[in-house]
Design a protein around this motif. Structure first.
Motif, short mmCIF file in Angstrom:
data_model
loop_
_atom_site.label_atom_id
_atom_site.label_comp_id
_atom_site.label_asym_id
_atom_site.label_seq_id
_atom_site.Cartn_x
_atom_site.Cartn_y
_atom_site.Cartn_z
N ILE A 1 -6.15 -1.63 0.45
CA ILE A 1 -6.31 -1.81 1.91
C ILE A 1 -7.21 -3.01 2.14
CG2 ILE A 1 -7.23 -0.73 4.02
CD1 ILE A 1 -6.57 2.01 2.64
N PHE B 1 -6.46 2.92 -2.68
CA PHE B 1 -7.18 2.66 -1.43
C PHE B 1 -7.83 1.27 -1.43
CE2 PHE B 1 -7.67 7.54 -1.00
CZ PHE B 1 -6.33 7.62 -0.62
N SER B 2 -8.08 0.73 -2.64
CA SER B 2 -8.65 -0.63 -2.71
C SER B 2 -7.61 -1.70 -2.35
CB SER B 2 -9.20 -0.90 -4.11
OG SER B 2 -10.23 0.02 -4.39
N VAL C 1 -6.32 1.02 9.49
CA VAL C 1 -7.05 2.14 8.90
C VAL C 1 -8.39 2.22 9.61
CG1 VAL C 1 -8.19 2.97 6.79
CG2 VAL C 1 -5.93 1.90 6.65
N MET D 1 -13.03 7.74 5.54
CA MET D 1 -11.71 7.20 5.83
C MET D 1 -10.95 8.20 6.70
SD MET D 1 -10.65 5.63 2.13
CE MET D 1 -9.24 4.71 2.75
N LEU E 1 1.04 4.22 -2.77
CA LEU E 1 0.56 5.54 -2.34
C LEU E 1 1.57 6.65 -2.68
CD1 LEU E 1 -1.61 7.19 -0.81
CD2 LEU E 1 -0.39 6.68 1.31
N PHE F 1 0.83 -1.21 0.00
CA PHE F 1 0.00 0.00 0.00
C PHE F 1 0.87 1.26 0.00
CE2 PHE F 1 -1.94 3.23 2.88
CZ PHE F 1 -2.90 3.69 2.00
N GLN G 1 -7.22 7.09 -6.47
CA GLN G 1 -7.76 6.85 -5.12
C GLN G 1 -8.41 5.47 -5.10
OE1 GLN G 1 -10.11 10.00 -3.29
NE2 GLN G 1 -9.09 11.53 -4.53
N THR H 1 -7.00 13.78 0.75
CA THR H 1 -6.07 13.49 -0.35
C THR H 1 -6.29 14.37 -1.56
OG1 THR H 1 -5.35 11.74 -1.85
CG2 THR H 1 -7.65 11.69 -1.21
N PHE I 1 -7.67 10.40 5.82
CA PHE I 1 -7.28 10.12 4.43
C PHE I 1 -7.61 11.28 3.48
CE2 PHE I 1 -5.70 5.80 3.42
CZ PHE I 1 -5.47 5.40 4.72
N TYR J 1 -15.09 11.05 -3.55
CA TYR J 1 -13.63 10.97 -3.50
C TYR J 1 -13.06 12.16 -2.73
CZ TYR J 1 -13.60 7.13 -6.80
OH TYR J 1 -13.78 5.91 -7.38
#
Ligand SMILES: Cc1cc2nc3c(=O)[nH]c(=O)nc-3n(C[C@H](O)[C@H](O)[C@H](O)COP(=O)(O)OP(=O)(O)OC[C@H]3O[C@@H](n4cnc5c(N)ncnc54)[C@H](O)[C@@H]3O)c2cc1C
Length: 449
Positions: free
Chosen positions: A302, A299-300, A269, A283, A210, A206, A295, A288, A286, A313
């Motif tokens: 996680i 984030f998927s 998280v 989230m 990121l 992750f 995203q 962003t 988070f 978003y």
């Protein structure tokens, strides 16, 4: 009340609604200008007043927390925001979180029902065309035309910086065989937060994606050099770029979140409910500025969010505020101006939902009773007074400020225990607010005679 003129409040956001409500409940006629629904900023999505543009949390409710204390003070002085928040709260541990739609609906209804308030659905472009007292409460996303007009009046360029908003996910799309409910440091399994644990291997994957993910396209003014990040609202990818372990001491901190004693997640998280029905989750931490497809992709990764459906978003926005210490006095009033022009809300140099509403409340009381006080009616021992003092105090690196115990009048005797110290601050503050209420009541009685 002896104010016969109409007060023009521009912006029906958190500050504007609070200000209009206090004025109107003291019998003052208010013209409340709001550019929605005709025109909306990039962060405003509904036609309602007092819209919460990002998190649904109004922060801690504890009196030993600076924002918690501020809310107590506001509650004692008839705050509409507090009334709405208590009526529409959703469970969130020690925080006062609200169902965002119900919260805004509550405030909108109260404002529209108030016979002393006339709502004018229009964008104000030129303040000097308005007669009488003016309160500018148009927020961090003040429309461009009005921003230019304000620049002209205050004689200096407006300043820019950026805030970041966190994504919101549909609960039904979260893998509940991975997620578990628990609040930090609470032993019982049920909690208001959903937690997504990560192993070191999962975290590494992750983390690497990121820090290499693509950011959203920026406007011409939106260069990295212009960005001043507040630590509390820093985009997650910027935080990650500070170091591989930085997030583990911030939003992904695993301590106090073990499912049971055998469970040792490397990172966690946290997701916080967005509404009473708990159908949507935010989230936590988070915020962003990543591009939307990035995203979804990053984030998927996680665990538990493999099939996450994003209701909204994360985004980054322009944030406008004035250099208050140069321009405003401790009443939030423009210095050296014949006309009464006040600033309230984020544009005045406070930061946050509660602080914005708090400044709206203070402006209303200043308009109503300011002239009966020598200096600020809000003492420095209160969080309200501390914020008023902050915005009016010379400061080379002035930036909008959250409520915090660093700005409140410090105690003469040193008390090491932080909790005890804050308890003393809180008691002093509430005593001051009680005294202020009595003083205001006496003035009101005198004026009615
Ligand atoms: C993207 C973003 C996310 C944020 N997230 C958080 C958060 O999670 N938590 C937090 O505590 N704070 C957050 N903030 C900071 C701040 O607390 C909020 O922006 C808060 O809403 C500010 O309150 P306000 O009353 O000053 O402005 P607003 O609530 O924005 O109200 C201003 C109102 O004025 C209207 N308006 C603007 N220009 C005109 C005009 N010319 N004529 C008439 N009407 C006009 C707008 O439509 C709006 O309704 C965030 C800010 C931004 C920009």
């Amino acid at each position: 009340m002896e104010i016969n003129k109409v007060v023009n409040v521009i912006g029906a956001g958190l500050a504007g609604c609070e200000c209009a409500h206090i004025l109107a409940s003291h019998g003052v006629k208010v013209n409340l200008y709001e550019m929605k629904p005709n025109k909306k900023s990039p962060a405003h999505h509904t036609d309602l007043f007092a819209e919460l543009v990002c998190s649904n949390s109004l922060k801690s409710e504890e009196i030993t927390n600076a924002c918690g204390l501020l809310k107590y003070e506001m509650g004692m002085l008839g705050s509409l925001m507090m009334e709405a928040a208590l009526a529409t709260r959703v469970k969130a541990g020690a925080a006062l979180a609200v169902d965002r739609d119900k919260f805004s609906e509550y405030i909108t209804k109260k404002i529209l029902e108030n016979k002393n308030i006339t709502v004018i659905y229009d964008e104000v472009c030129d303040i000097e065309k308005l007669l009488g007292t003016v309160v500018i409460a148009t927020g961090p996303l003040t429309s461009d035309t009005l921003s230019n007009n304000i620049s002209k009046i205050i004689g200096q360029e407006k300043l820019y910086f950026y805030d970041a908003a966190a994504p919101i996910i549909l609960r039904e799309s979260i893998d509940m065989s991975v997620a578990y409910e628990k609040d930090r440091w609470h032993d019982d399994e049920k909690g208001d937060y959903l937690n997504l644990p990560m192993s070191k291997e999962e975290y590494d994957v992750f983390y690497n994606e990121l820090i290499n993910a693509r950011s959203a396209d920026r406007h011409s003014f939106d260069t990295i050099e212009n960005i001043v990040h507040f630590e509390g609202c820093m985009p997650i990818e910027s935080m990650a770029k500070r170091g591989e372990k930085t997030m583990l001491f911030g939003p992904l901190k695993p301590v106090g979140l073990r499912k049971d004693e055998n469970h040792k997640p490397y990172a966690v998280v946290q997701l916080r409910a967005e509404n009473k029905e708990k159908t949507m989750y935010n989230m936590v931490g988070f915020q962003t500025s990543l591009a939307f497809p990035e995203q979804k992709r990053v984030f998927s990764l996680i665990p538990g969010l493999e099939n996450a459906e994003f209701v909204r978003y994360g985004v980054m926005h322009k944030n406008t505020y004035i250099n208050a210490p140069h321009i405003l006095d401790y009443n939030f009033k423009l210095k050296n101006k014949v006309d009464d022009i006040y600033f309230a809300g984020q544009i005045s140099g406070v930061e946050g939902y509660v602080e914005s509403a708090a400044s709206g409340l203070m402006v209303a009381y200043n308009i109503l009773f300011g002239k009966y006080f020598e200096g600020s009616m809000f003492k420095e021992e209160t969080m309200l007074g501390a914020l008023a003092k902050y915005i009016a105090t010379e400061n080379k690196n002035f930036q909008p400020m959250n409520a915090n115990f660093g700005i409140i009048k410090q105690s003469d005797t040193k008390i090491k225990d932080k909790k005890k110290r804050y308890e003393i601050y809180a008691n002093n503050s509430l005593n001051c607010i009680k005294e202020l209420k009595n003083e205001l009541e006496n003035i009101r009685r005198r004026l009615e005679k």
